[in-house]
Design a protein around this motif. Structure first.
Motif, PDB file in Angstrom:
ATOM      1  N   UNK A 186       0.871  -1.177   0.000  1.00  0.00           N
ATOM      2  CA  UNK A 186       0.000   0.000   0.000  1.00  0.00           C
ATOM      3  C   UNK A 186       0.907   1.226   0.000  1.00  0.00           C
ATOM      4  N   UNK A 187       0.284   2.391  -0.148  1.00  0.00           N
ATOM      5  CA  UNK A 187       1.085   3.609  -0.292  1.00  0.00           C
ATOM      6  C   UNK A 187       0.842   4.577   0.859  1.00  0.00           C
ATOM      7  N   UNK A 188       1.840   5.404   1.053  1.00  0.00           N
ATOM      8  CA  UNK A 188       1.788   6.379   2.136  1.00  0.00           C
ATOM      9  C   UNK A 188       0.653   7.388   1.908  1.00  0.00           C
ATOM     10  N   UNK A 189       0.661   8.008   0.726  1.00  0.00           N
ATOM     11  CA  UNK A 189      -0.458   8.875   0.357  1.00  0.00           C
ATOM     12  C   UNK A 189      -1.369   7.968  -0.448  1.00  0.00           C
ATOM     13  N   UNK A 190      -2.625   7.886  -0.068  1.00  0.00           N
ATOM     14  CA  UNK A 190      -3.489   6.899  -0.717  1.00  0.00           C
ATOM     15  C   UNK A 190      -3.464   7.074  -2.227  1.00  0.00           C
ATOM     16  N   UNK A 191      -3.277   5.963  -2.915  1.00  0.00           N
ATOM     17  CA  UNK A 191      -3.211   5.992  -4.376  1.00  0.00           C
ATOM     18  C   UNK A 191      -4.387   5.210  -4.938  1.00  0.00           C
ATOM     19  N   UNK A 192      -5.603   5.636  -4.601  1.00  0.00           N
ATOM     20  CA  UNK A 192      -6.761   4.968  -5.201  1.00  0.00           C
ATOM     21  C   UNK A 192      -7.042   5.592  -6.558  1.00  0.00           C
ATOM     22  N   UNK A 193      -7.778   4.846  -7.381  1.00  0.00           N
ATOM     23  CA  UNK A 193      -8.084   5.342  -8.726  1.00  0.00           C
ATOM     24  C   UNK A 193      -9.450   6.021  -8.668  1.00  0.00           C
ATOM     25  N   UNK A 194      -9.435   7.342  -8.758  1.00  0.00           N
ATOM     26  CA  UNK A 194     -10.647   8.120  -8.522  1.00  0.00           C
ATOM     27  C   UNK A 194     -11.735   7.797  -9.508  1.00  0.00           C
ATOM     28  N   UNK A 195     -11.365   7.472 -10.721  1.00  0.00           N
ATOM     29  CA  UNK A 195     -12.385   7.342 -11.758  1.00  0.00           C
ATOM     30  C   UNK A 195     -13.018   5.955 -11.797  1.00  0.00           C
ATOM     31  N   UNK A 196     -12.650   5.102 -10.834  1.00  0.00           N
ATOM     32  CA  UNK A 196     -13.246   3.771 -10.781  1.00  0.00           C
ATOM     33  C   UNK A 196     -14.027   3.614  -9.486  1.00  0.00           C
ATOM     34  N   UNK A 197     -14.963   2.680  -9.497  1.00  0.00           N
ATOM     35  CA  UNK A 197     -15.706   2.422  -8.265  1.00  0.00           C
ATOM     36  C   UNK A 197     -14.807   1.655  -7.303  1.00  0.00           C
ATOM     37  N   UNK A 198     -15.255   1.584  -6.056  1.00  0.00           N
ATOM     38  CA  UNK A 198     -14.458   0.890  -5.044  1.00  0.00           C
ATOM     39  C   UNK A 198     -14.229  -0.553  -5.463  1.00  0.00           C
ATOM     40  N   UNK A 199     -15.294  -1.198  -5.956  1.00  0.00           N
ATOM     41  CA  UNK A 199     -15.161  -2.598  -6.369  1.00  0.00           C
ATOM     42  C   UNK A 199     -14.115  -2.734  -7.465  1.00  0.00           C
ATOM     43  N   UNK A 200     -14.186  -1.854  -8.465  1.00  0.00           N
ATOM     44  CA  UNK A 200     -13.228  -1.932  -9.574  1.00  0.00           C
ATOM     45  C   UNK A 200     -11.813  -1.623  -9.107  1.00  0.00           C
ATOM     46  N   UNK A 201     -11.716  -0.692  -8.145  1.00  0.00           N
ATOM     47  CA  UNK A 201     -10.413  -0.392  -7.556  1.00  0.00           C
ATOM     48  C   UNK A 201      -9.793  -1.641  -6.974  1.00  0.00           C
ATOM     49  N   UNK A 202     -10.615  -2.403  -6.257  1.00  0.00           N
ATOM     50  CA  UNK A 202     -10.097  -3.610  -5.634  1.00  0.00           C
ATOM     51  C   UNK A 202      -9.778  -4.647  -6.707  1.00  0.00           C
ATOM     52  N   UNK A 203     -10.598  -4.670  -7.767  1.00  0.00           N
ATOM     53  CA  UNK A 203     -10.342  -5.641  -8.841  1.00  0.00           C
ATOM     54  C   UNK A 203      -9.006  -5.394  -9.530  1.00  0.00           C
ATOM     55  N   UNK A 204      -8.580  -4.131  -9.553  1.00  0.00           N
ATOM     56  CA  UNK A 204      -7.269  -3.818 -10.134  1.00  0.00           C
ATOM     57  C   UNK A 204      -6.179  -4.651  -9.462  1.00  0.00           C
ATOM     58  N   UNK A 205      -6.378  -4.900  -8.160  1.00  0.00           N
ATOM     59  CA  UNK A 205      -5.376  -5.650  -7.409  1.00  0.00           C
ATOM     60  C   UNK A 205      -5.131  -7.036  -7.953  1.00  0.00           C
ATOM     61  N   UNK A 206      -6.118  -7.564  -8.679  1.00  0.00           N
ATOM     62  CA  UNK A 206      -5.954  -8.914  -9.213  1.00  0.00           C
ATOM     63  C   UNK A 206      -5.471  -8.892 -10.649  1.00  0.00           C
ATOM     64  N   UNK A 207      -4.996  -7.744 -11.085  1.00  0.00           N
ATOM     65  CA  UNK A 207      -4.595  -7.652 -12.494  1.00  0.00           C
ATOM     66  C   UNK A 207      -3.518  -8.669 -12.837  1.00  0.00           C
ATOM     67  N   UNK A 208      -2.652  -8.936 -11.867  1.00  0.00           N
ATOM     68  CA  UNK A 208      -1.565  -9.873 -12.149  1.00  0.00           C
ATOM     69  C   UNK A 208      -2.061 -11.309 -12.257  1.00  0.00           C
ATOM     70  N   UNK A 209      -3.345 -11.537 -11.948  1.00  0.00           N
ATOM     71  CA  UNK A 209      -3.875 -12.896 -12.055  1.00  0.00           C
ATOM     72  C   UNK A 209      -4.455 -13.199 -13.427  1.00  0.00           C
ATOM     73  N   UNK A 210      -4.716 -12.145 -14.213  1.00  0.00           N
ATOM     74  CA  UNK A 210      -5.375 -12.374 -15.500  1.00  0.00           C
ATOM     75  C   UNK A 210      -4.439 -13.051 -16.480  1.00  0.00           C
ATOM     76  N   UNK A 211      -4.940 -14.050 -17.167  1.00  0.00           N
ATOM     77  CA  UNK A 211      -4.129 -14.691 -18.198  1.00  0.00           C
ATOM     78  C   UNK A 211      -4.674 -14.412 -19.592  1.00  0.00           C
TER      79      UNK A 211
END
Lengths: 288, 375, 336
Positions: free
Chosen positions: C164-189
């Motif tokens: 995580x980051x010191x100053x929050x680095x959330x993606x403003x233009x996405x919903x909370x759910x989509x923000x969390x989904x970004x975290x699984x980007x490395x899982x996509x094949x």
């Protein structure tokens, strides 16, 4: 060999034009944090003013002076009217604002000055000749003016309060503001200077072409490429790039006529590839 | 999937939407994500059919066609600017390159129509990838500079190489070359219009799919916070390059369709003004909305030829519209970054809230009246 | 002859480095594939992954021997991460200067120090946002030991390191759910093609990720915000979104950069409980930087104190509290 030396002399006008235009772009980049795409069109506007005064029968030097003053006003207007209000806009947004200015000027200039082509006389007709080499007087005067103006700006950057302010603003605007630097004033003066330098360049270049609203686009592209070549980090880097480009272009064009632009562009891409921060650049580490 | 998406996309401070009612077949069709695009395509076909029967003027159909071509280029730029936060000034140059390449291949080689299209697009992708890879290695702002340079060089290249581009006078495609499906169809203006419509609708669907996929999310993440995106395993160069190459590809397709539809090109068409106009179209409509992009493209490219030509003032001052658009995009960037799409969305939410309030008020009144009656 | 040997040696070394990068890349790919299998609940396909991973690891080991890099053996048994003489200089500023310590498997490890001590720089070096000037960062991932300095920044997360980051680095233009989904980007094949045409493979992955994201949101107790845009949400929620995003990839090594910044006392207490719960439920190691001494002393099992990039002390909270050097660094020398 003589041909190459002669070519160096024949590049003087473009060296001056590019150097002045580049200085304007770097000043704005340092203080406003954006690449000013309107540099060329603001300069063209200034040149149109100069051409109008000249056709009215004014002295060329007087019209140059008056049009530079007009350009100062335009620069300040752009800064105060747009950029001071658009501080929160991100970098790309600022770029787009300058592109919007280009569109406005592309529309305004033909409406205000008529669609007929205009031209500007050179500073002096005739050539200096010594030995086998020929230097048009206009080129020599351009080089002299440029050298004087750039030297003045560099000295001002180094030794005056304004110069210190510009350097402080460039390194961190917020901190500079907190330390009591009047960043608003600094930015406005930089915009005015940039517009004035652009106009000077446009008038110099105007004698060898026909004026139209977009005639400085080529110069602007070259000024940007010079900035990339020298790196945005310093003031002298881009100027060095701007002085190098026309000579290089002439030498390449001498050997391969039609492909000179393409070769120069490829060279610039190679520079970006191997030295991303330019020939004189420093690496910038982003804080997370 | 899209229903789920819709369910989860709400403005802050807004109560969740009521559960969707039982879907009728028609409702199901309308809720399908592609249905809007299909309906739009059918409407466009209708425009051309009406023009053929003489209800609408041929000139109108032609301006619609041209606007559609520019819409395709704008759509690609929407991915680049709205979703990746990068600006490019090379759109016009890439359009021109695509058009010329296609025209050359069609006129000078025996290759059929689709192969010519594929080869030109492939070549453009290659060039775009090369330029993008180099300029995106550093900072986003370099892209605009490098593409501006490229586009200037392309224009001078178009002027200089007559054998390829016909020089300053341009290239004209002959009717005998413009055949389709091994000579089964001649690419008349009407057939071309249908091809443009098909291409636009297809690309709209592809764009919508991309936006609602992990790729679209990754682009937005990279635009909003480079460090967070990188920490989550998104490669900066890869995702930005992808957006740029897609934009190049769309521009190339637009250039090819321009060659097919207009049949003549000269270098002055592909100037800086065109790139700026495409940029303006996106900013105007809203950089993150497909429909907004289309509306913007129509406003910038269509209105002028469709209506304003009839007004004397605009006929005498053809540059006035450019000033107006310039002022508009500056205002939008500074004050209303969402563009017309955002405006429409906000207005729609307000209207909905107003109707809901009125309904609730009416219900209350009724209930109050009912209670009063009971007493 | 000697010159020829030198030239040959140069090219051989280049070739080996190239192979090294190649196998590293493939290794990352197989790790991603394995995560994807776990996501789609298809353990059957794991055997192939394991075989490939073992092959890559063996090749990398061999190459490392040939390249004369035997640093892997230095990581002691039971440790998950080891910094070895880590240096990070910015021009003349020595942000981190010869820092070495080890973090054990399953520990909650704290890094403390006064402002500007170089704590965040250590994190940035581990996640490869900065390229360290010197030193190595060894990380154990199963049987495989990686030197993280060999990796690119976006290749760190497939190894199970998320931050995580010191100053929050959330993606403003996405919903909370989509923000969390970004975290699984490395899982996509799935690739671009599947994304363009929404092929069934993508839909399957999206469904799985969405379900997982909802579960993680519930775990973090913020599922009520799932549909809201991240813009304008309270700070505490944003911090939780960041942690949820980091949890999406089932981390083995979780890096928290000042998780309690801007929280009040009650929230900090809750956070402490949450960090312990995450460690137990995800069986991961937690590495955190924090200014709130209460939180650090409460959750951390071991603490390292640094000042001006150099280590002052390392040990249990009790030991650190009693350490003279640490007290001096925080409060200044008493002689003054």
């Amino acid at each position: 060999m003589n041909a190459y030396i002669q070519m160096f002399f024949s590049s003087w006008m473009f060296m001056s034009v590019f150097a002045l235009a580049t200085m304007g772009i770097v000043l704005i980049f340092k203080t406003s944090g954006t690449t000013n795409f309107a540099q060329g069109s603001i300069a063209a506007l200034g040149a149109y003013f100069a051409a109008t005064f000249v056709t009215k029968g004014w002295n060329l030097w007087l019209s140059l002076g008056v049009s530079v003053v007009v350009a100062f006003a335009v620069g300040v207007l752009v800064d105060v009217g747009l950029f001071r209000r658009g501080r929160s806009v991100n970098v790309i947004g600022k770029q787009i604002i300058t592109m919007g200015i280009v569109m406005i000027l592309f529309g305004v200039v033909p409406m205000a000055f008529g669609a007929l082509p205009m031209d500007i006389p050179p500073f002096a007709k005739g050539n200096f000749e010594f030995g086998q080499f020929v230097i048009p007087k206009h080129y020599a005067i351009c080089a002299l003016i440029t050298a004087g103006v750039l030297a003045a700006i560099f000295l001002a950057l180094r030794f005056t309060k304004w110069g210190l302010g510009v350097r402080a603003t460039a390194s961190n605007e917020k901190v500079a503001q907190m330390l009591g630097v009047n960043t608003k004033m600094i930015t406005a003066v930089s915009w005015a200077l940039a517009a004035g330098l652009g106009t000077l360049a446009a008038v110099m270049y105007g004698s060898s072409t026909v004026l139209n609203p977009a005639y400085m686009t080529g110069v602007q592209v070259n000024a940007f490429l010079a900035c990339i070549l020298g790196g945005f980090a310093t003031f002298y880097g881009p100027i060095a790039g701007a002085l190098l480009l026309p000579v290089l272009r002439n030498y390449i064009a001498y050997n391969t006529s039609a492909w000179a632009d393409v070769i120069i562009y490829t060279l610039i891409l190679l520079v970006i590839l191997f030295k991303p921060n330019g020939l004189f650049g420093k690496k910038i580490v982003k804080k997370v | 999937m899209s229903v789920l998406l819709k369910k989860f996309k709400m403005q802050p401070g807004q109560s969740p939407a009521p559960a969707p009612k039982k879907a009728t077949p028609i409702g199901k069709f309308f809720r399908h994500p592609y249905s809007h695009f299909m309906i739009f395509g059918v409407l466009l076909v209708l425009v051309q059919v009406l023009a053929m029967t003489g209800v609408l003027s041929a000139a109108l159909a032609r301006s619609v066609g041209v606007s559609l071509i520019y819409s395709i280029a704008s759509l690609g730029f929407c991915l680049l600017l709205g979703y990746s936060g990068l600006a490019s000034l090379g759109t016009a140059g890439f359009m021109g390159l695509g058009g010329y390449m296609f025209a050359y291949l069609l006129a000078h080689t025996p290759l059929p129509f689709f192969i010519c299209v594929a080869v030109s697009v492939a070549a453009l992708i290659l060039i775009g990838a090369l330029v993008g890879f180099i300029s995106l290695r550093i900072e986003g702002i370099y892209l605009a500079i490098v593409t501006l340079g490229l586009s200037e060089i392309l224009v001078s290249f178009f002027k200089a190489f007559d054998s390829f581009t016909g020089g300053a006078s341009g290239v004209n495609l002959k009717a005998k070359d413009l055949v389709f499906m091994f000579g089964a169809f001649e690419l008349s203006r009407e057939v071309s219009f249908f091809i443009i419509t098909a291409a636009l609708v297809g690309l709209m669907i592809v764009t919508a799919n991309l936006i609602n996929s992990p790729t679209g999310r990754a682009m937005l993440a990279m635009k909003n916070s480079t460090s967070a995106a990188q920490a989550m395993g998104i490669s900066k160069v890869k995702i930005r390059l992808l957006a740029f190459v897609l934009a190049t590809c769309y521009a190339g397709i637009a250039g090819i369709l321009y060659a097919v539809y207009i049949r003549s090109m000269n270098p002055s068409v592909w100037s800086l003004s065109l790139s700026l106009n495409i940029l303006a179209a996106i900013i105007l409509g809203g950089a993150r909305s497909i429909w907004g992009t289309l509306v913007g493209a129509f406003l910038v490219f269509g209105i002028n030829t469709m209506f304003l030509q009839d007004i004397a003032f605009f006929r005498d001052n053809p540059n006035f519209i450019m000033i107006f658009i310039g002022i508009l995009i500056i205002l939008i960037v500074m004050l209303y970054p969402g563009g017309l799409a955002q405006l429409a969305k906000t207005a729609w939410h307000k209207i909905k809230a107003w109707i809901r309030k009125k309904l609730a008020a009416a219900k209350d009144k009724k209930a109050g009246a009912g209670e009063g009656g009971a007493e | 002859m000697k010159a020829w040997r030198a030239i040959e040696g140069f090219f051989v070394k280049r070739y080996r480095l190239f192979l090294f990068d190649l196998y590293n890349g493939r290794l990352i790919r197989w790790y991603r594939q394995k995560k994807n299998n776990a996501l789609l609940n298809a353990p059957r396909r794991d055997e192939k992954c394991d075989a490939q991973i073992a092959k890559c690891v063996a090749r990398i080991k061999l190459l490392k021997q040939k390249l004369g890099r035997a640093e892997d053996e230095q990581l002691s048994e039971g440790a998950v991460l080891r910094l070895d003489g880590l240096c990070m200089y910015f021009g003349g500023v020595k942000a981190v200067d010869g820092l070495s310590f080890e973090i054990g498997q399953g520990e909650i490890f704290g890094l403390i120090g006064p402002n500007g001590a170089g704590k965040t720089t250590v994190f940035n070096c581990i996640t490869q946002f900065y390229e360290p000037t010197r030193g190595s960062i060894l990380y154990r991932n199963g049987a495989d030991v990686q030197n993280l300095t060999d990796l690119k920044v976006h290749n760190v997360i497939p190894l199970g390191i998320s931050r995580t980051f010191q100053n929050v680095e959330t993606i403003w233009e996405l919903t909370v759910l989509e923000n969390v989904m970004i975290g699984a980007h490395a899982n996509f094949m799935t690739g671009l093609f599947a994304h363009m045409f929404h092929l069934p493979a993508l839909k399957r992955e999206e469904r799985a990720i969405r379900a997982k994201a909802l579960k993680v949101l519930e775990y973090m107790d913020i599922s009520a915000y799932a549909g809201f845009y991240a813009y304008g949400l309270p700070y505490g929620v944003l911090k939780k979104i960041e942690i949820a995003r980091a949890l999406m990839c089932d981390p083995q090594f979780l890096i928290l950069d000042e998780p309690a910044a801007g929280m009040n006392e009650a929230e900090t207490k809750e956070l402490a409980r949450m960090i312990k719960r995450i460690r137990d439920d995800y069986r991961c190691t937690v590495f955190l930087v924090e200014h709130d001494m209460g939180l650090v002393m409460d959750v951390c099992e071991r603490i390292c104190a640094i000042s001006f990039g150099k280590m002052l002390a390392i040990g249990t909270p009790k030991e650190i509290q009693g350490n003279k050097a640490v007290v001096e660094a925080y409060l200044g020398s008493s002689d003054e």
